[in-house]
Design a protein around this motif. Structure first.
Motif, PDB file in Angstrom:
ATOM      1  N   SER A  47      60.944 -11.195  42.073  1.00  0.00           N
ATOM      2  CA  SER A  47      61.524 -11.128  40.728  1.00  0.00           C
ATOM      3  C   SER A  47      61.751 -12.508  40.133  1.00  0.00           C
ATOM      4  O   SER A  47      62.234 -13.416  40.810  1.00  0.00           O
ATOM      5  CB  SER A  47      62.841 -10.367  40.768  1.00  0.00           C
ATOM      6  OG  SER A  47      63.400 -10.320  39.464  1.00  0.00           O
ATOM      7  N   ARG A  48      61.418 -12.649  38.867  1.00  0.00           N
ATOM      8  CA  ARG A  48      61.645 -13.918  38.160  1.00  0.00           C
ATOM      9  C   ARG A  48      62.967 -13.882  37.402  1.00  0.00           C
ATOM     10  O   ARG A  48      63.348 -14.849  36.757  1.00  0.00           O
ATOM     11  CB  ARG A  48      60.513 -14.185  37.190  1.00  0.00           C
ATOM     12  CG  ARG A  48      59.140 -14.112  37.803  1.00  0.00           C
ATOM     13  CD  ARG A  48      58.285 -15.279  37.341  1.00  0.00           C
ATOM     14  NE  ARG A  48      56.996 -15.307  38.034  1.00  0.00           N
ATOM     15  CZ  ARG A  48      56.807 -15.920  39.195  1.00  0.00           C
ATOM     16  NH1 ARG A  48      57.814 -16.556  39.795  1.00  0.00           N
ATOM     17  NH2 ARG A  48      55.625 -15.920  39.765  1.00  0.00           N
ATOM     18  N   LEU A  49      63.628 -12.746  37.472  1.00  0.00           N
ATOM     19  CA  LEU A  49      64.950 -12.596  36.851  1.00  0.00           C
ATOM     20  C   LEU A  49      65.923 -12.188  37.949  1.00  0.00           C
ATOM     21  O   LEU A  49      65.715 -11.174  38.609  1.00  0.00           O
ATOM     22  CB  LEU A  49      64.893 -11.537  35.744  1.00  0.00           C
ATOM     23  CG  LEU A  49      66.181 -11.227  34.994  1.00  0.00           C
ATOM     24  CD1 LEU A  49      66.677 -12.436  34.218  1.00  0.00           C
ATOM     25  CD2 LEU A  49      65.983 -10.040  34.064  1.00  0.00           C
ATOM     26  N   TYR A  50      66.945 -12.995  38.165  1.00  0.00           N
ATOM     27  CA  TYR A  50      67.863 -12.706  39.273  1.00  0.00           C
ATOM     28  C   TYR A  50      69.180 -13.433  39.068  1.00  0.00           C
ATOM     29  O   TYR A  50      69.334 -14.230  38.115  1.00  0.00           O
ATOM     30  CB  TYR A  50      67.240 -13.101  40.618  1.00  0.00           C
ATOM     31  CG  TYR A  50      66.701 -14.505  40.666  1.00  0.00           C
ATOM     32  CD1 TYR A  50      67.498 -15.554  41.086  1.00  0.00           C
ATOM     33  CD2 TYR A  50      65.384 -14.789  40.282  1.00  0.00           C
ATOM     34  CE1 TYR A  50      67.005 -16.853  41.143  1.00  0.00           C
ATOM     35  CE2 TYR A  50      64.880 -16.075  40.329  1.00  0.00           C
ATOM     36  CZ  TYR A  50      65.693 -17.097  40.757  1.00  0.00           C
ATOM     37  OH  TYR A  50      65.209 -18.386  40.802  1.00  0.00           O
ATOM     38  N   VAL A  51      70.136 -13.163  39.969  1.00  0.00           N
ATOM     39  CA  VAL A  51      71.462 -13.774  39.875  1.00  0.00           C
ATOM     40  C   VAL A  51      71.798 -14.464  41.186  1.00  0.00           C
ATOM     41  O   VAL A  51      71.624 -13.880  42.262  1.00  0.00           O
ATOM     42  CB  VAL A  51      72.549 -12.729  39.554  1.00  0.00           C
ATOM     43  CG1 VAL A  51      73.901 -13.404  39.378  1.00  0.00           C
ATOM     44  CG2 VAL A  51      72.180 -11.937  38.304  1.00  0.00           C
ATOM     45  N   GLU A  52      72.277 -15.697  41.084  1.00  0.00           N
ATOM     46  CA  GLU A  52      72.719 -16.437  42.270  1.00  0.00           C
ATOM     47  C   GLU A  52      74.241 -16.362  42.382  1.00  0.00           C
ATOM     48  O   GLU A  52      74.932 -16.326  41.367  1.00  0.00           O
ATOM     49  CB  GLU A  52      72.287 -17.901  42.164  1.00  0.00           C
ATOM     50  CG  GLU A  52      70.775 -18.059  42.179  1.00  0.00           C
ATOM     51  CD  GLU A  52      70.331 -19.487  41.876  1.00  0.00           C
ATOM     52  OE1 GLU A  52      69.164 -19.787  42.146  1.00  0.00           O
ATOM     53  OE2 GLU A  52      71.151 -20.272  41.373  1.00  0.00           O
ATOM     54  N   PRO A  53      74.762 -16.336  43.597  1.00  0.00           N
ATOM     55  CA  PRO A  53      76.219 -16.231  43.795  1.00  0.00           C
ATOM     56  C   PRO A  53      76.962 -17.419  43.194  1.00  0.00           C
ATOM     57  O   PRO A  53      76.384 -18.484  42.997  1.00  0.00           O
ATOM     58  CB  PRO A  53      76.372 -16.236  45.321  1.00  0.00           C
ATOM     59  CG  PRO A  53      75.024 -15.970  45.871  1.00  0.00           C
ATOM     60  CD  PRO A  53      74.036 -16.406  44.860  1.00  0.00           C
ATOM     61  N   ALA A  54      78.243 -17.202  42.930  1.00  0.00           N
ATOM     62  CA  ALA A  54      79.081 -18.273  42.390  1.00  0.00           C
ATOM     63  C   ALA A  54      79.218 -19.396  43.410  1.00  0.00           C
ATOM     64  O   ALA A  54      79.394 -19.140  44.604  1.00  0.00           O
ATOM     65  CB  ALA A  54      80.444 -17.718  42.020  1.00  0.00           C
TER      66      ALA A  54
END
Length: 194
Positions: free
Chosen positions: A144-151
């Motif tokens: 995926s080129r769209l994702y979320v990284e942790p804080a």
DNA sequence: CTCGGGATTGAG
DNA sequence: TCAATCCCGAGC
């Protein structure tokens, strides 16, 4: 292979939980969209929870339709819709399949000043290049080129009523908007409503 | 098929 | 304060 410093991304189990919890814990995380090998990213500073059939502010309130279908699908996917014929809004789907829920991303602190304004749901999708083509896309697959990284760091989180949902009666009163009160990039300043 | 409105924004 | 602008849900 991702372009992030840390090859660490929020997985499906993160999104499979209580929508309010996910909305709160997304504050401080980093939303990333890779466009032509370039990283467009920002720290999430404002979210809103839309949870369940009964939530009169939710697109899912009147049952499943072709537009809101991703909200009923598995967690960890995008739900993108067009608002006022002009702006795209990005939501991240939560909970188990069959239970309609998602978190609206309302503001980011741009990781790079060249990114452009990200304070507001329509502005951040424009800056990151997100539109209807991303509707239903998986955020948790390696490709995926769209994702979320942790804080990276823990931060204080404040709650307020959601913005622009006055039509929802009592549901508009619920404090389901989450913000980093220290951020200068909120879509609506704290203490203010529309 | 037509009709109307929207989880917004930026201009005036 | 208000128009932009189009997808989609409701209703006939």
């Amino acid at each position: 292979m991702r372009c992030g410093t840390f090859d660490l991304v929020l997985d499906r189990s993160f999104f499979a939980r209580s929508t309010l919890r996910v909305a709160r814990e997304l504050i401080g995380c980093v939303l990333v969209h890779e466009v032509r090998g370039r990283r467009r990213a920002g720290r999430i500073v404002e979210t809103e929870a839309y949870d369940g059939f009964r939530d009169a502010a939710s697109h899912a309130h009147r049952g499943p339709t072709s537009r809101n279908a991703p909200m009923f699908g598995p967690p960890g996917r995008a739900y993108v819709y067009l608002i006022y014929g002009v702006h795209h809004c990005l939501n991240l789907v939560t909970r188990e399949p069959g239970y309609p829920a998602a978190v609206l991303i309302r503001a980011l602190e741009p990781a790079d000043e060249r990114l452009g304004p990200c304070h507001g749901p329509g502005r951040l999708t424009r800056a990151l290049g997100i539109d209807l083509r991303h509707d239903g896309l998986e955020l948790c697959t390696p490709s995926s080129r769209l994702y979320v990284e942790p804080a990276a760091m823990r931060c204080r989180v404040a709650r307020t009523p959601r913005i622009g949902v006055d039509y929802a009666g009592a549901w508009a009163e619920k404090a389901w908007r989450f913000v980093d009160p220290a951020s200068r990039h909120l879509s609506v300043k704290l203490g203010r409503r529309r």
